[in-house]
Write a protein that holds these residues in place. Structure first.
Motif, PDB file in Angstrom:
ATOM      1  N   ASN A 209      -3.061 103.119  43.627  1.00  0.00           N
ATOM      2  CA  ASN A 209      -3.600 104.184  44.213  1.00  0.00           C
ATOM      3  C   ASN A 209      -4.693 104.535  43.559  1.00  0.00           C
ATOM      4  O   ASN A 209      -5.310 103.722  42.632  1.00  0.00           O
ATOM      5  CB  ASN A 209      -2.566 105.215  44.436  1.00  0.00           C
ATOM      6  CG  ASN A 209      -2.393 106.112  42.965  1.00  0.00           C
ATOM      7  OD1 ASN A 209      -2.793 105.451  42.071  1.00  0.00           O
ATOM      8  ND2 ASN A 209      -1.781 107.387  42.959  1.00  0.00           N
ATOM      9  N   ASP A 210      -5.591 105.648  44.010  1.00  0.00           N
ATOM     10  CA  ASP A 210      -6.693 106.428  43.177  1.00  0.00           C
ATOM     11  C   ASP A 210      -6.450 107.650  42.689  1.00  0.00           C
ATOM     12  O   ASP A 210      -7.173 108.068  42.072  1.00  0.00           O
ATOM     13  CB  ASP A 210      -8.029 106.146  44.086  1.00  0.00           C
ATOM     14  CG  ASP A 210      -7.974 107.158  45.019  1.00  0.00           C
ATOM     15  OD1 ASP A 210      -7.094 108.016  45.297  1.00  0.00           O
ATOM     16  OD2 ASP A 210      -9.165 107.241  45.749  1.00  0.00           O
ATOM     17  N   ASP A 211      -5.378 108.187  42.903  1.00  0.00           N
ATOM     18  CA  ASP A 211      -4.876 109.565  42.557  1.00  0.00           C
ATOM     19  C   ASP A 211      -4.097 109.616  41.201  1.00  0.00           C
ATOM     20  O   ASP A 211      -4.027 110.509  40.833  1.00  0.00           O
ATOM     21  CB  ASP A 211      -4.176 110.176  43.632  1.00  0.00           C
ATOM     22  CG  ASP A 211      -4.699 110.360  45.067  1.00  0.00           C
ATOM     23  OD1 ASP A 211      -6.073 110.547  45.269  1.00  0.00           O
ATOM     24  OD2 ASP A 211      -4.110 110.284  46.027  1.00  0.00           O
ATOM     25  N   GLY A 212      -4.221 108.235  40.820  1.00  0.00           N
ATOM     26  CA  GLY A 212      -3.401 108.339  39.440  1.00  0.00           C
ATOM     27  C   GLY A 212      -1.835 108.086  39.560  1.00  0.00           C
ATOM     28  O   GLY A 212      -1.255 108.490  40.748  1.00  0.00           O
TER      29      GLY A 212
ATOM     30  N   ARG B 161      -5.097 108.082  35.579  1.00  0.00           N
ATOM     31  CA  ARG B 161      -5.661 109.409  35.963  1.00  0.00           C
ATOM     32  C   ARG B 161      -6.235 109.353  37.096  1.00  0.00           C
ATOM     33  O   ARG B 161      -6.558 108.180  37.755  1.00  0.00           O
ATOM     34  CB  ARG B 161      -6.734 109.832  34.679  1.00  0.00           C
ATOM     35  CG  ARG B 161      -7.910 109.019  34.818  1.00  0.00           C
ATOM     36  CD  ARG B 161      -8.636 109.198  33.336  1.00  0.00           C
ATOM     37  NE  ARG B 161      -7.912 108.574  32.356  1.00  0.00           N
ATOM     38  CZ  ARG B 161      -8.441 108.553  31.269  1.00  0.00           C
ATOM     39  NH1 ARG B 161      -9.562 109.092  30.869  1.00  0.00           N
ATOM     40  NH2 ARG B 161      -7.874 107.892  30.305  1.00  0.00           N
ATOM     41  N   GLU B 162      -6.803 110.494  37.587  1.00  0.00           N
ATOM     42  CA  GLU B 162      -7.623 110.662  38.896  1.00  0.00           C
ATOM     43  C   GLU B 162      -8.789 109.529  38.940  1.00  0.00           C
ATOM     44  O   GLU B 162      -9.516 109.689  38.119  1.00  0.00           O
ATOM     45  CB  GLU B 162      -8.194 112.119  39.104  1.00  0.00           C
ATOM     46  CG  GLU B 162      -8.822 112.639  40.213  1.00  0.00           C
ATOM     47  CD  GLU B 162      -8.095 112.510  41.575  1.00  0.00           C
ATOM     48  OE1 GLU B 162      -8.293 111.736  42.353  1.00  0.00           O
ATOM     49  OE2 GLU B 162      -7.076 113.458  41.629  1.00  0.00           O
ATOM     50  N   GLN B 163      -8.862 108.981  39.915  1.00  0.00           N
ATOM     51  CA  GLN B 163      -9.834 107.900  40.271  1.00  0.00           C
ATOM     52  C   GLN B 163     -10.503 108.164  41.586  1.00  0.00           C
ATOM     53  O   GLN B 163     -11.089 107.094  42.220  1.00  0.00           O
ATOM     54  CB  GLN B 163      -9.624 106.471  39.899  1.00  0.00           C
ATOM     55  CG  GLN B 163      -9.049 106.170  38.536  1.00  0.00           C
ATOM     56  CD  GLN B 163     -10.537 106.119  37.649  1.00  0.00           C
ATOM     57  OE1 GLN B 163     -11.570 105.944  38.121  1.00  0.00           O
ATOM     58  NE2 GLN B 163     -10.006 106.141  36.432  1.00  0.00           N
ATOM     59  N   SER B 164     -10.085 109.113  42.381  1.00  0.00           N
ATOM     60  CA  SER B 164     -10.703 109.352  43.617  1.00  0.00           C
ATOM     61  C   SER B 164     -12.204 109.155  43.674  1.00  0.00           C
ATOM     62  O   SER B 164     -12.887 109.668  43.067  1.00  0.00           O
ATOM     63  CB  SER B 164     -10.329 110.501  44.302  1.00  0.00           C
ATOM     64  OG  SER B 164      -8.690 110.488  44.465  1.00  0.00           O
ATOM     65  N   ALA B 165     -12.684 108.639  45.011  1.00  0.00           N
ATOM     66  CA  ALA B 165     -14.171 108.446  44.969  1.00  0.00           C
ATOM     67  C   ALA B 165     -14.753 107.649  44.222  1.00  0.00           C
ATOM     68  O   ALA B 165     -16.011 107.581  43.745  1.00  0.00           O
ATOM     69  CB  ALA B 165     -14.861 109.720  45.126  1.00  0.00           C
TER      70      ALA B 165
ATOM     71  N   ILE C  23      -0.172 106.552  48.461  1.00  0.00           N
ATOM     72  CA  ILE C  23      -0.540 107.113  49.793  1.00  0.00           C
ATOM     73  C   ILE C  23      -1.535 108.122  49.380  1.00  0.00           C
ATOM     74  O   ILE C  23      -1.139 108.999  48.502  1.00  0.00           O
ATOM     75  CB  ILE C  23       0.649 108.055  50.840  1.00  0.00           C
ATOM     76  CG1 ILE C  23       1.564 106.917  51.072  1.00  0.00           C
ATOM     77  CG2 ILE C  23      -0.099 108.669  51.723  1.00  0.00           C
ATOM     78  CD1 ILE C  23       3.008 107.577  51.623  1.00  0.00           C
ATOM     79  N   ASN C  24      -2.838 108.155  49.667  1.00  0.00           N
ATOM     80  CA  ASN C  24      -3.701 108.989  48.997  1.00  0.00           C
ATOM     81  C   ASN C  24      -3.634 110.460  49.559  1.00  0.00           C
ATOM     82  O   ASN C  24      -3.173 110.756  50.684  1.00  0.00           O
ATOM     83  CB  ASN C  24      -5.284 108.497  49.800  1.00  0.00           C
ATOM     84  CG  ASN C  24      -6.393 109.239  49.050  1.00  0.00           C
ATOM     85  OD1 ASN C  24      -6.348 109.159  48.018  1.00  0.00           O
ATOM     86  ND2 ASN C  24      -7.020 110.100  49.778  1.00  0.00           N
ATOM     87  N   HIS C  25      -3.786 111.298  48.630  1.00  0.00           N
ATOM     88  CA  HIS C  25      -3.905 112.604  49.015  1.00  0.00           C
ATOM     89  C   HIS C  25      -4.934 113.179  49.805  1.00  0.00           C
ATOM     90  O   HIS C  25      -6.098 113.590  49.037  1.00  0.00           O
ATOM     91  CB  HIS C  25      -3.490 113.569  47.677  1.00  0.00           C
ATOM     92  CG  HIS C  25      -2.548 113.502  47.221  1.00  0.00           C
ATOM     93  ND1 HIS C  25      -1.930 114.213  45.860  1.00  0.00           N
ATOM     94  CD2 HIS C  25      -1.497 112.433  47.273  1.00  0.00           C
ATOM     95  CE1 HIS C  25      -0.559 113.644  45.490  1.00  0.00           C
ATOM     96  NE2 HIS C  25      -0.434 112.714  45.870  1.00  0.00           N
TER      97      HIS C  25
ATOM     98  N   GLY D 251     -11.397 105.190  46.388  1.00  0.00           N
ATOM     99  CA  GLY D 251     -10.763 104.315  45.659  1.00  0.00           C
ATOM    100  C   GLY D 251      -9.535 103.518  46.246  1.00  0.00           C
ATOM    101  O   GLY D 251      -9.246 102.425  46.108  1.00  0.00           O
ATOM    102  N   THR D 252      -8.924 104.283  47.065  1.00  0.00           N
ATOM    103  CA  THR D 252      -7.780 103.951  47.904  1.00  0.00           C
ATOM    104  C   THR D 252      -8.238 102.734  48.760  1.00  0.00           C
ATOM    105  O   THR D 252      -7.532 101.735  48.698  1.00  0.00           O
ATOM    106  CB  THR D 252      -6.947 104.809  48.711  1.00  0.00           C
ATOM    107  OG1 THR D 252      -6.879 106.346  47.774  1.00  0.00           O
ATOM    108  CG2 THR D 252      -5.946 104.491  49.384  1.00  0.00           C
ATOM    109  N   VAL D 253      -9.334 102.908  49.480  1.00  0.00           N
ATOM    110  CA  VAL D 253      -9.691 101.783  50.536  1.00  0.00           C
ATOM    111  C   VAL D 253     -10.071 100.685  49.497  1.00  0.00           C
ATOM    112  O   VAL D 253     -10.071  99.402  49.867  1.00  0.00           O
ATOM    113  CB  VAL D 253     -10.626 102.237  51.443  1.00  0.00           C
ATOM    114  CG1 VAL D 253     -11.050 101.167  52.243  1.00  0.00           C
ATOM    115  CG2 VAL D 253      -9.939 103.356  52.179  1.00  0.00           C
TER     116      VAL D 253
HETATM  117 MN    MN Z   1      -7.599 109.960  46.172  1.00  0.00          MN
END
Ligand code: MN
Length: 253
Positions: free
Chosen positions: A7-10, A36-40, A90-92, A104-106
């Motif tokens: 995932n990308d939310d950690g 850790r958080e890696q969104s975007a 599952i991305n938040h 980052g999820t995609v």
């Molecule tokens: Mn995310």
């Protein structure tokens, strides 16, 4: 069947726990996820310092890197055999329209298909779930049903990742599944001017409001109407229609 979840939310994100719960009935799940958080962070790769996997138990790893690092490390170094599928999420929060260019999820699913593994990205279009994680728990069962269908397709589309968005409704209220195309979204007011503790101006990117547009078969329309949206994506960003009609813009030199 071997399934790699990331995932990308950690690794602590509730969405990842829900993805693992949805995937476990289908096969052997390995988790390799950012610490850790890696969104975007999109499709970024860590090149200038090493990344360190830490084992959290059997087939469970956290990595101080990006989602792309995680997929690469899992497949090349941590898993004894290649996974049959990469599942990311599952991305938040939604990943629709131009979101897929930042996500980052995609990107984890893009990394999967770029190394030849069929991949699926899953996002929950319910905004920030830290406020209400129970809505996400409700999606586990419908997601298992959908994943079971997708991983047993006689011909999973080649060089394609499936970008799934789940609507922010209770599991019983999901109206069905729609194949969609990406819509368009415009953020406004998404840069906030603030002051640092010394009174100097700083800017924080994020928030603001979103407007959507797109044809009836767009991802956001499906979500708006309570359907699960499944958008096939590929990595070739060549504009084939423009290339096929060069006379409209190009003169031979
Ligand atoms: Mn995310």
């Amino acid at each position: 069947m071997r399934l790699l979840c990331t995932n990308d939310d950690g690794i602590l994100a509730h969405g990842l726990q829900c993805l693992v719960a949805a995937a476990e009935p289908l096969g052997e799940v390995t988790v390799v996820a950012p610490d850790r958080e890696q969104s975007a962070t999109s499709h970024s790769l860590t090149l200038h310092h090493p990344v360190r996997p830490i084992s959290l138990g059997e087939r469970r790893w956290q990595v101080d890197g990006t989602p792309t690092d995680c997929v690469m490390l899992a497949v090349e170094a941590l898993m004894p055999e290649r996974p049959d599928f990469v599942l990311s999420g599952i991305n938040h929060g939604q990943n629709m329209g131009e979101d897929v260019l930042y996500s980052g999820t995609v990107a984890a699913a893009m990394e999967g298909i770029s190394i030849g593994i069929p991949s699926i990205a899953i996002s929950f279009a319910g905004g920030d779930l830290r406020a209400d994680v129970s809505m996400l728990d409700d999606q586990i069962e419908p997601l298992t049903r959908l994943l079971r269908h997708l991983v047993s397709l006689p011909a999973f589309p080649p060089d394609t990742l499936l970008n799934i968005n789940l609507p922010p409704v209770s599991g019983d209220d999901i109206r069905g599944v729609r194949l969609t195309r990406l819509g368009r979204r415009v953020y406004s007011g998404s840069i906030k001017r603030m002051q640092d503790p010394w009174g100097r101006p700083i800017y924080w990117i994020g928030g603001g409001s979103i407007e959507w547009s797109g044809p009836p078969n767009s991802d956001f329309r499906a979500i708006e109407e309570g359907f699960i949206s499944v958008t096939p994506l590929h990595l070739d960003v060549t504009h084939h229609a423009i290339l096929d009609a060069p006379e409209s813009w190009w003169q031979e030199q």
